[in-house]
Design an enzyme around this catalytic site. Sequence first.
Site, PDB file in Angstrom:
ATOM      1  N   VAL A 153       8.661   4.442  -2.678  1.00 35.70           N
ATOM      2  CA  VAL A 153       9.539   4.136  -3.227  1.00 35.70           C
ATOM      3  C   VAL A 153      10.617   5.099  -3.032  1.00 35.70           C
ATOM      4  O   VAL A 153      11.742   5.720  -4.083  1.00 35.70           O
ATOM      5  CB  VAL A 153      10.220   3.783  -4.599  1.00 35.70           C
ATOM      6  CG1 VAL A 153       9.136   2.325  -5.545  1.00 35.70           C
ATOM      7  CG2 VAL A 153       9.349   4.500  -5.457  1.00 35.70           C
ATOM      8  N   HIS A 165       8.629  -2.172  -2.979  1.00 33.87           N
ATOM      9  CA  HIS A 165       9.083  -2.062  -4.825  1.00 33.87           C
ATOM     10  C   HIS A 165       9.344  -1.409  -4.900  1.00 33.87           C
ATOM     11  O   HIS A 165      10.009  -0.616  -6.290  1.00 33.87           O
ATOM     12  CB  HIS A 165       7.670  -1.869  -4.295  1.00 33.87           C
ATOM     13  CG  HIS A 165       6.179  -2.178  -4.546  1.00 33.87           C
ATOM     14  ND1 HIS A 165       4.817  -1.188  -4.375  1.00 33.87           N
ATOM     15  CD2 HIS A 165       5.731  -2.897  -4.327  1.00 33.87           C
ATOM     16  CE1 HIS A 165       3.631  -2.392  -3.561  1.00 33.87           C
ATOM     17  NE2 HIS A 165       4.615  -3.241  -4.389  1.00 33.87           N
ATOM     18  N   GLU A 207      -8.859   7.360   4.812  1.00 34.14           N
ATOM     19  CA  GLU A 207     -10.035   7.215   4.072  1.00 34.14           C
ATOM     20  C   GLU A 207     -10.458   5.752   4.014  1.00 34.14           C
ATOM     21  O   GLU A 207      -9.164   4.815   4.471  1.00 34.14           O
ATOM     22  CB  GLU A 207     -10.301   7.075   2.545  1.00 34.14           C
ATOM     23  CG  GLU A 207      -9.974   8.842   1.705  1.00 34.14           C
ATOM     24  CD  GLU A 207      -9.943   8.121   0.774  1.00 34.14           C
ATOM     25  OE1 GLU A 207      -9.894   7.430   0.025  1.00 34.14           O
ATOM     26  OE2 GLU A 207     -10.241   9.840   0.069  1.00 34.14           O
TER      27      GLU A 207
END
Length: 269
Positions: free
Chosen positions: A108, A126, A238
Amino acid sequence: MEAVLAACRAALVRPGPVIALTGAGVSAESGIPTFRGKEGYWTIGARDYHPQELATQAAFRAMPWEVWAWYLYRRSVCRRAQPNAGHHALARLALELPDRFALVTQNVDGLHRRAGSPDAQTFPIHGDISLMRCAADCVLDRWLIPDAVPDLAKGDAVAAPVQALLVCPRCGGMARPHVLWFDESYDEPRFHLDTVRRLARGAALVVIAGTSAQTTLPWHVVQLAASAGATLVDVNLEDNPFGDLAAGSGGVIRGPAADALTAIAAALI
Ligand code: OAD
């Protein structure tokens, strides 16, 4: 990395949209804390809140000005941040592949727009922290939060004169940040639900970058694309659930998004 770049190039041979699906990790190198990282916590009174607790309609109903304070603080962080090489690489890709590139972003912060990603090819699913809308949904319109609303530091309260600016220009009721909250649903007019599903169904390639795969529409996008035979690539520091899917497809890059997206854009242009 080379094998992933080769898979991206090979995917271009097939027809269909090339989608980049981005999350908070893409803006981490611009200094914006990720959603689920350690820096996100927020103290109200004697309690520490996680962003996931504050990003709800229920929290807004119970303590609207505390929630607004948190969003205005995050808006300040976003305004000070600059787009990084990853944002610029995706903006370049949009310009180079005007007929088939689409950017689906959970962020955002507006950094994709500020890097030059064209609105017509960018789908912020979003919302946008620089915008507000009517809290009572009297109309679909969104408005820029007025310039007179100042930057807030962490812990600052929303002063009464600022509260008076955060109102719906149409009905005069309270305004709210134009972001999707956890206890709300995606829709087309505000959050591009149907558009991104349609793009995903025909996709040739989905490059997923900097997201922990915790929200539902990104999952649908990736699964619809995978069912349609799209090549999936995951870029993240990750391992994450999207990485598991991408590992059996185009592959994963475990490293910072700015470098990886620069390399991917160069391979596709
Ligand atoms: P998260 O904070 O959940 O995840 C950020 C991801 O970025 C993690 O997987 C990190 O490993 C990765 N990451 C961090 N720094 C990185 C870097 N430099 N390069 C590459 N990867 C990096 O953020 P999101 O997945 O975007 O939604 O969160 C999704 C949504 O959850 C947000 O849009 C927000 C939140 O609920 C709403 O507000 C509706």
